[in-house]
Design a protein around this motif. Structure first.
Motif, short mmCIF file in Angstrom:
data_model
loop_
_atom_site.label_atom_id
_atom_site.label_comp_id
_atom_site.label_asym_id
_atom_site.label_seq_id
_atom_site.Cartn_x
_atom_site.Cartn_y
_atom_site.Cartn_z
N SER A 1 36.50 57.95 24.62
CA SER A 1 36.54 56.87 23.63
C SER A 1 37.63 55.87 23.99
N VAL A 2 37.42 54.61 23.57
CA VAL A 2 38.36 53.53 23.85
C VAL A 2 38.63 52.76 22.55
N LEU A 3 39.90 52.56 22.26
CA LEU A 3 40.31 51.71 21.14
C LEU A 3 40.69 50.36 21.73
N VAL A 4 40.06 49.30 21.25
CA VAL A 4 40.27 47.95 21.76
C VAL A 4 40.86 47.11 20.63
N TYR A 5 41.97 46.43 20.93
CA TYR A 5 42.65 45.63 19.90
C TYR A 5 43.11 44.31 20.50
N CYS B 1 42.11 59.20 23.21
CA CYS B 1 41.29 58.07 23.65
C CYS B 1 42.16 57.13 24.48
N THR B 2 41.50 56.21 25.13
CA THR B 2 42.20 55.15 25.86
C THR B 2 42.44 54.01 24.87
N VAL B 3 43.64 53.43 24.90
CA VAL B 3 43.99 52.33 24.02
C VAL B 3 44.30 51.12 24.89
N LEU C 1 39.07 56.71 14.85
CA LEU C 1 40.30 57.04 15.57
C LEU C 1 40.96 58.24 14.91
N MET C 2 41.04 58.24 13.57
CA MET C 2 41.65 59.35 12.84
C MET C 2 40.84 60.63 12.99
N LEU C 3 39.53 60.51 12.90
CA LEU C 3 38.67 61.69 13.10
C LEU C 3 38.85 62.27 14.49
N GLY C 4 38.91 61.39 15.48
CA GLY C 4 39.08 61.83 16.87
C GLY C 4 40.43 62.47 17.12
N ALA C 5 41.44 62.08 16.35
CA ALA C 5 42.77 62.67 16.50
C ALA C 5 42.80 64.10 15.99
#
Length: 133
Positions: A5-9, A31-33, A74-78
């Motif tokens: 998974s990737v978090l994009v901001y 995940c990758t941020v 993101l929280m679920l994945g953590a």
């Protein structure tokens, strides 16, 4: 598609960067941020317009979650203690409220601590703005 998974901001927005840094420190997500300005948006199946509009969470299957739902995923994945509130954020009516709060914050991020007037501008009009193209 990404292998994880990737978090994009928005890396040009100080408020967004600070918020993501806090989330990463507290959640320690698996995940990758990455800022959208340095991400391969095409490979992620995301448009620049969407990346400018909201934080995104892209899972390996290619599904893209945006805004409050990205934070929930993101929280679920953590996992751990964060999975419960993350799951709650996906359920109506909490998800509706979370969406409204997210949009309110995103719309006014230039007025929040760490925000600047540049946060209100489209990325290509910001001082020193970068383009992903």
């Amino acid at each position: 598609m990404p292998h994880r998974s990737v978090l994009v901001y928005d890396g040009d927005c100080a408020f967004c960067t600070t918020s993501v840094n806090h989330l990463v420190r507290w959640l320690r997500p698996n995940c990758t941020v990455t800022p959208w300005q340095f991400a391969n948006l095409e490979a992620l199946g995301v448009t620049r317009q969407r990346a400018e509009h909201e934080v995104l969470y892209v899972v390996p299957s290619g599904t893209v979650y945006g805004g409050a739902q990205a934070v929930a995923k993101l929280m679920l994945g953590a996992g751990g203690v964060w999975a419960w509130p993350g799951g709650l954020l996906t359920l109506p009516p909490v998800s509706w409220i979370a969406h409204g709060v997210y949009r309110l914050v995103a719309t006014h991020r230039d007025r929040l601590p760490g925000g600047s007037p540049a946060c209100a501008l489209p990325a290509d009009r910001r001082p020193g703005g970068r383009s992903a193209e």
